[in-house]
Design an enzyme around this catalytic site. Structure first.
Site, PDB file in Angstrom:
ATOM      1  N   GLY A  77       0.806  -1.215   0.000  1.00  0.00           N
ATOM      2  CA  GLY A  77       0.000   0.000   0.000  1.00  0.00           C
ATOM      3  C   GLY A  77       0.843   1.271   0.000  1.00  0.00           C
ATOM      4  N   THR A  78       1.921   1.256   0.766  1.00  0.00           N
ATOM      5  CA  THR A  78       2.754   2.464   0.880  1.00  0.00           C
ATOM      6  C   THR A  78       3.355   2.835  -0.473  1.00  0.00           C
ATOM      7  OG1 THR A  78       3.272   1.895   3.161  1.00  0.00           O
ATOM      8  CG2 THR A  78       4.757   3.448   2.075  1.00  0.00           C
ATOM      9  N   ASN A 164      -8.432   3.902   8.282  1.00  0.00           N
ATOM     10  CA  ASN A 164      -7.808   2.795   9.004  1.00  0.00           C
ATOM     11  C   ASN A 164      -7.971   2.897  10.511  1.00  0.00           C
ATOM     12  OD1 ASN A 164      -5.963   4.974   8.020  1.00  0.00           O
ATOM     13  ND2 ASN A 164      -4.654   4.148   9.625  1.00  0.00           N
ATOM     14  N   GLN A 192      -7.735  -0.431   3.309  1.00  0.00           N
ATOM     15  CA  GLN A 192      -8.569  -0.997   4.384  1.00  0.00           C
ATOM     16  C   GLN A 192      -9.942  -1.434   3.889  1.00  0.00           C
ATOM     17  OE1 GLN A 192      -7.728  -1.705   7.493  1.00  0.00           O
ATOM     18  NE2 GLN A 192      -5.711  -0.751   7.493  1.00  0.00           N
ATOM     19  N   GLY A 213      -1.685  -6.515  -0.117  1.00  0.00           N
ATOM     20  CA  GLY A 213      -1.941  -7.943   0.072  1.00  0.00           C
ATOM     21  C   GLY A 213      -2.236  -8.356   1.501  1.00  0.00           C
ATOM     22  N   HIS A 214      -1.489  -7.773   2.464  1.00  0.00           N
ATOM     23  CA  HIS A 214      -1.552  -8.342   3.816  1.00  0.00           C
ATOM     24  C   HIS A 214      -2.749  -7.893   4.633  1.00  0.00           C
ATOM     25  CE1 HIS A 214       0.288  -4.993   6.391  1.00  0.00           C
ATOM     26  NE2 HIS A 214       0.460  -4.531   5.171  1.00  0.00           N
ATOM     27  N   CYS A 343       3.538   6.493  17.161  1.00  0.00           N
ATOM     28  CA  CYS A 343       4.512   7.120  18.066  1.00  0.00           C
ATOM     29  C   CYS A 343       5.475   7.936  17.227  1.00  0.00           C
ATOM     30  CB  CYS A 343       5.340   6.055  18.759  1.00  0.00           C
ATOM     31  SG  CYS A 343       4.538   5.279  20.127  1.00  0.00           S
TER      32      CYS A 343
HETATM   33  N1  PLP Z   1      -2.969   2.868   3.663  1.00  0.00           N
HETATM   34  C1  PLP Z   1      -3.749   2.492   4.685  1.00  0.00           C
HETATM   35  C2  PLP Z   1      -5.108   3.087   4.824  1.00  0.00           C
HETATM   36  C3  PLP Z   1      -3.286   1.552   5.600  1.00  0.00           C
HETATM   37  O1  PLP Z   1      -4.047   1.193   6.627  1.00  0.00           O
HETATM   38  C4  PLP Z   1      -1.989   1.019   5.433  1.00  0.00           C
HETATM   39  C5  PLP Z   1      -1.427   0.071   6.420  1.00  0.00           C
HETATM   40  O2  PLP Z   1      -1.775   0.059   7.567  1.00  0.00           O
HETATM   41  C6  PLP Z   1      -1.222   1.441   4.326  1.00  0.00           C
HETATM   42  C7  PLP Z   1      -1.751   2.374   3.469  1.00  0.00           C
HETATM   43  C8  PLP Z   1       0.143   0.904   4.085  1.00  0.00           C
HETATM   44  O3  PLP Z   1       0.052  -0.369   3.458  1.00  0.00           O
HETATM   45  P1  PLP Z   1       1.304  -1.366   3.466  1.00  0.00           P
HETATM   46  O4  PLP Z   1       1.456  -1.859   4.857  1.00  0.00           O
HETATM   47  O5  PLP Z   1       0.888  -2.455   2.506  1.00  0.00           O
HETATM   48  O6  PLP Z   1       2.474  -0.601   2.970  1.00  0.00           O
END
Ligand code: PLP
Length: 413
Positions: A77-78, A164, A192, A213-214, A343
């Protein structure tokens, strides 16, 4: 060192952080790990790897209402958020230097917020933060007002599909339709939302959508950016150009296969899964409210409804407690959850999402996020409700002691 063998069994209520892999995904992924082949190689093993990638791409596209050519595999996602935001910003600004404005909601994940901050600090971007209401929702009128009278200066609008921390689902199709009126591309972080509410890329009208994926029972470290064919993106990484010349790097074939299996499973079982989770979520919320400590639920909650708030999200505010203390006390009692906020340098910060919803720092500090997923059962809720009273009472006592210490004037020397 943490000894996980000391905890014989525990209630896992942190599925929004990561959810256990589905057995089907583990099986498919491990089978693939036993094979060799770079999906870019021309020999037989390479071509077999390529076939797995393309079949996985088709499965993900089908589950998401997208075309296979719109699926770009990433590391999660990032990376998808970074590619969508930086890639679009640079491409749109290159095409027309007036396009430097980003319109982004205040409740985004840091994967989006920090991209925007980077572009403002280093690349001349200007941001308009889209305010949310008390339940964390962005209203289309807010977006219209932010577009204002100079839509030609907007590079991108980004609003997440579902939050999230508090699980609020956004009116994505309405905002996307508005962006299209002005020919402005729109991105949504649906990390999410997938597997909990219906996410259909074509029907949404979005140009770009991030998935991971996770969060759906697949492996960590893989995800995708869905990008319309006419979405222009400047690559963030340079090399082999494996994914549409926009994303370079050898593809992680086993992870992609596990991701596709999880995606198929999560979307095929969405309706029944969502109904089950909604019922568990409601029991958790009502049980916590009835415990007698003045516990409140934040965000948009209507019992029985799994469309305006994620079915698996419960977010509680516990008065007179520090969320981190509660988290550790519940963990010691075998219940794993989160406060939802991050944090910074080891110092707990009140959540930017709760502050954006209008809460005071004091109220936001008592936040506890409990998130459910495919392995959640009634027994998990029972365990949480059983552990809650002792944890709250201890956390409240600790808070009183801390406040008393802070009230003593500092010694002067
Ligand atoms: N975007 C949202 C809304 C998320 O909740 C998260 C992870 O918690 C991410 C992006 C980041 O995804 P990833 O952990 O696959 O990089």
């Amino acid at each position: 060192m943490l000894d996980s063998s000391a905890i014989v069994s525990f209630a896992y209520l942190d599925h929004a952080a990561t959810t256990p892999m589905l057995p089907e995904a583990i099986e498919a992924m491990t089978a693939q790990m036993a094979t060799v082949g770079n999906a870019s190689s021309l020999h037989t093993s390479g071509r077999l790897g390529r076939r797995v990638v393309e079949e996985s791409r088709e499965a993900i596209a089908q589950a998401m209402g997208a075309r296979p050519s719109e699926v770009l595999f990433t590391s999660g996602g990032t990376e998808s958020d970074n590619l969508a935001i930086k890639g679009t910003f640079w491409a749109r600004k290159d095409a027309d230097p007036r396009r430097v404005r980003l319109l982004v909601s205040t409740v985004e994940h840091h994967a989006v917020l920090d991209c925007v901050d980077f572009l403002v600090a280093h690349e001349g971007a200007k941001v308009t933060w889209l305010e949310v209401d008390q339940v964390g929702r962005v209203h289309p009128d807010t977006v219209r007002a932010a577009i204002g009278t100079d839509p030609e200066t907007v590079a991108l609008v980004s609003v997440m599909w579902a939050n999230n921390e508090v699980g609020t689902v956004q009116p994505i199709a309405k905002i996307a339709a508005l962006c299209h009126e002005f020919a402005i591309p729109m991105h949504s972080d649906a990390v999410q939302a997938v597997g909990q509410v219906v996410v259909d890329f074509a029907a949404s009208g979005l140009d770009l959508l991030s998935i991971s994926g996770h969060k759906i029972g697949g492996p960590q470290g893989v995800g995708a950016l869905l990008a319309r064919r006419d979405a222009t993106l400047v690559p963030l990484t340079h090399g082999g150009g494996q994914e549409r010349q926009v994303r370079s790097g050898s593809l992680d074939v086993p992870a992609i296969r596990g991701f596709a299996v999880a995606m198929r499973h999560a979307t095929a079982n969405l309706a029944s899964g969502a109904q089950r989770l909604t019922a568990l979520r409601d029991r958790l919320i009502v049980g916590a409210q009835d415990a007698g400590y003045g516990v409140q639920v934040s965000g948009d909650w209507e019992a029985g409804d799994g469309t305006t708030r994620l079915p698996g999200n419960a977010h509680l505010l516990v008065p007179g407690c520090d969320g981190d203390s509660l988290l550790y006390l519940l963990d010691a009692a075998g219940v794993q959850c989160s406060t939802g906020s991050a944090c910074q340098a080891g110092v707990p910060q009140p959540s930017h999402v709760l502050l954006a919803m209008g809460m005071s720092e004091h109220t936001a500090r008592g936040a506890l996020r409990l998130t459910l997923g495919h392995t959640s059962t009634s027994a998990d809720i029972d365990a949480f409700l059983a552990a809650l009273p002792a944890a709250v009472e201890r956390a409240q006592r600790a808070q009183v002691a801390t406040s008393a210490r802070q009230a003593i004037p500092a010694k002067t020397h």
